[in-house]
Design a protein around this motif. Structure first.
Motif, short mmCIF file in Angstrom:
data_model
loop_
_atom_site.label_atom_id
_atom_site.label_comp_id
_atom_site.label_asym_id
_atom_site.label_seq_id
_atom_site.Cartn_x
_atom_site.Cartn_y
_atom_site.Cartn_z
N ALA A 1 7.79 6.34 -12.50
CA ALA A 1 7.36 5.80 -11.29
C ALA A 1 8.40 5.16 -10.27
N ASP A 2 8.29 5.03 -9.17
CA ASP A 2 9.18 4.15 -8.07
C ASP A 2 8.66 2.79 -8.17
N LYS A 3 9.80 1.95 -8.23
CA LYS A 3 9.27 0.56 -7.99
C LYS A 3 8.86 0.18 -6.64
N GLU A 4 8.06 -0.87 -6.65
CA GLU A 4 7.48 -1.20 -5.35
C GLU A 4 7.63 -2.87 -5.32
N GLU A 5 7.53 -3.28 -4.15
CA GLU A 5 7.46 -4.85 -4.28
C GLU A 5 5.84 -5.32 -4.33
N GLU A 6 5.14 -4.82 -3.87
CA GLU A 6 3.67 -4.88 -4.21
C GLU A 6 3.28 -4.24 -5.17
N LEU A 7 2.74 -4.80 -6.26
CA LEU A 7 2.38 -4.20 -7.63
C LEU A 7 0.91 -4.04 -7.43
N VAL A 8 0.64 -2.41 -7.60
CA VAL A 8 -0.68 -1.73 -7.63
C VAL A 8 -0.83 -0.85 -8.65
N GLY A 9 -1.75 -0.67 -9.56
CA GLY A 9 -1.94 0.04 -10.65
C GLY A 9 -2.40 1.44 -10.01
N LEU B 1 -7.06 -6.00 -8.30
CA LEU B 1 -6.16 -6.06 -7.22
C LEU B 1 -6.44 -4.96 -6.20
N SER B 2 -7.21 -3.74 -6.62
CA SER B 2 -7.27 -2.71 -5.78
C SER B 2 -8.78 -2.77 -5.25
N GLY B 3 -9.74 -3.57 -5.60
CA GLY B 3 -10.95 -3.73 -5.25
C GLY B 3 -11.81 -2.59 -5.70
N ALA C 1 -4.34 -13.24 -6.40
CA ALA C 1 -4.94 -11.98 -5.68
C ALA C 1 -3.75 -10.84 -5.55
N SER C 2 -2.54 -10.98 -5.86
CA SER C 2 -1.39 -9.87 -5.58
C SER C 2 -0.52 -10.27 -6.44
N TYR C 3 0.26 -9.34 -6.99
CA TYR C 3 1.43 -9.60 -7.79
C TYR C 3 2.84 -8.99 -6.88
#
Length: 396
Positions: free
Chosen positions: A77-85, A114-116, A333-335
């Motif tokens: 996977a591409d890496k992102e600043e905000e981590l979301v499953g 994190l995704s609600g 609430a966010s990583y």
């Protein structure tokens, strides 16, 4: 982050994460070590869904062997600043109605929060583990992501039940996964020690959720309980030991990635595993090797097995006074993106919220950004508590 490793069907409504086998479809468990591996059979949970007419839409990224926070260290996977499953994100956006994920170290529950969306890690042994890429066999379990408790129950009714191919599968009748139980008069406790570890926003979520339960007639009170820190430490030891043992099979000989340069069989093993595993997986393997070593086995691994029993007994005592436990599922609430060399300690600290459920096999449900845990085979009550809050929200 791209949504899929491989797209299977645009008409599918259920996704599965990359720890769960789908026949003929590349399965890498987020790791280079399994690059190019295509299983010859599907996981039992996948087979049961397909038998009932469900179509698998695709495979979702996971962190290498599910060891990280929410999937941030997948090789694919591409890496992102905000981590979301990935799976939780698909359900949140409505791309799929439900998804399956393997909960081994709490990553699916954190991702759901994190995704609600909702995620249920069911009682250990209620869903077949046949056809998952195993790391920590005594605590990992297939669970379900969905937008609400009712949709989780729909999938659990299909995939739960005894499987002769899985030696850990319970022989009891399947649990009841309806979310319509009357919850008024039930008692729920909030664990002070876990609440204190969360940031202000997460504490606010727990307080708000507790108030919603009270409006539905549930008695909610805060208590002090020290077993969750103990559970976190014990699960770290057992999880690392079991992962060390299970990942020893990946050596470049039979399948998956193989180093291109080596002079003998020893170099083949060393170079393949050095190049194929990321830093976090290597750290877990080394820690697991240490606690299983001759000089440390009884002090660490053997003692952890005994303490596991104590934690289960203590939790059982807690459940005599309460019907469920309400806690945060993560500390924030966010990583944000972080260096993989910090991952071992970072994940260990976050796992204090999730480890107890894996350690002693109890069900844990994430809904509304918080976590509900209950006694074994008590999924219906957890789903009903969450369902009562969700239905009240819809009626506003």
């Amino acid at each position: 982050m791209s949504d899929y490793i491989i797209q299977l069907s645009e008409q599918g409504t259920v996704a599965v994460d990359d720890m769960i086998l789908v026949k003929g479809v590349q399965d890498g468990a987020g790791s280079r070590i399994l690059e190019g591996f295509k299983p010859l059979f599907s996981a039992e949970a996948v087979a049961r869904l397909e038998e009932k007419g469900y179509v698998i839409s695709g495979k979702t990224h996971v962190g290498e062997f599910g060891l990280d926070l929410v999937g941030e260290f997948s090789y694919y996977a591409d890496k992102e600043e905000e981590l979301v499953g990935a799976a939780a994100g698909l359900v949140s956006r409505g791309t799929v109605k439900q998804a399956l994920g393997v909960d081994m170290n709490g990553a699916p529950r954190r991702a759901a929060a994190l995704s609600g969306v909702d995620f249920l890690k069911p009682t250990y042994g209620t869903v077949s583990r046949y056809g998952i890429i195993s790391c920590a066999a005594s605590g990992e379990q297939i669970g379900v992501y969905a937008g609400n408790a009712e949709d989780i129950g729909e999938i659990m009714d299909v995939i739960a039940g005894h499987d002769e191919k899985d030696g850990t599968s319970l022989r009891e009748e399947s649990c009841d996964y309806r979310s319509d139980m009357e919850v008024s008069g039930r008692k729920v406790c909030v664990i002070k020690e876990l609440l204190d570890r969360a940031d202000e926003e997460l504490r606010g979520r727990v307080d708000a959720y507790a108030e919603k339960l009270r409006r539905n007639g549930v008695l909610v009170e805060e208590i002090s309980c020290d077993i969750f820190d103990t559970a976190g430490t014990v699960w770290q030891i057992l999880m690392s030991a079991e992962t060390c043992n299970n990942l020893s099979r990946y050596d470049g000989v039979k399948f998956g990635y193989r180093a291109s340069e080596y002079k003998n069989i020893d170099e083949l093993y060393v170079n393949t595993r050095t190049e194929g595993f990321n830093f976090l997986t290597k750290a877990v393997i080394l820690y697991g090797s240490d606690v299983l070593s001759k000089n440390r086995y009884e002090e660490c691994y053997g003692k952890s097995l005994r303490v596991r029993r104590v934690v289960a007994e203590r939790f059982g005592e807690l459940m005599k006074n309460y019907d469920a436990v309400l806690t945060p599922v993560c500390s924030k609430a966010s990583y944000k993106a972080y260096d993989i060399k910090e991952a071992f300690e970072t994940v260990f600290k976050e796992s204090v919220f999730t480890s107890a459920a894996n350690l002693i096999g109890i069900p844990a449900l994430v809904s509304g950004g918080v976590q509900l845990m209950g006694g074994q085979l008590n999924e219906r009550l957890l789903l009903s508590l969450a369902g009562s809050v969700e239905r009240a929200g819809e009626s506003l």
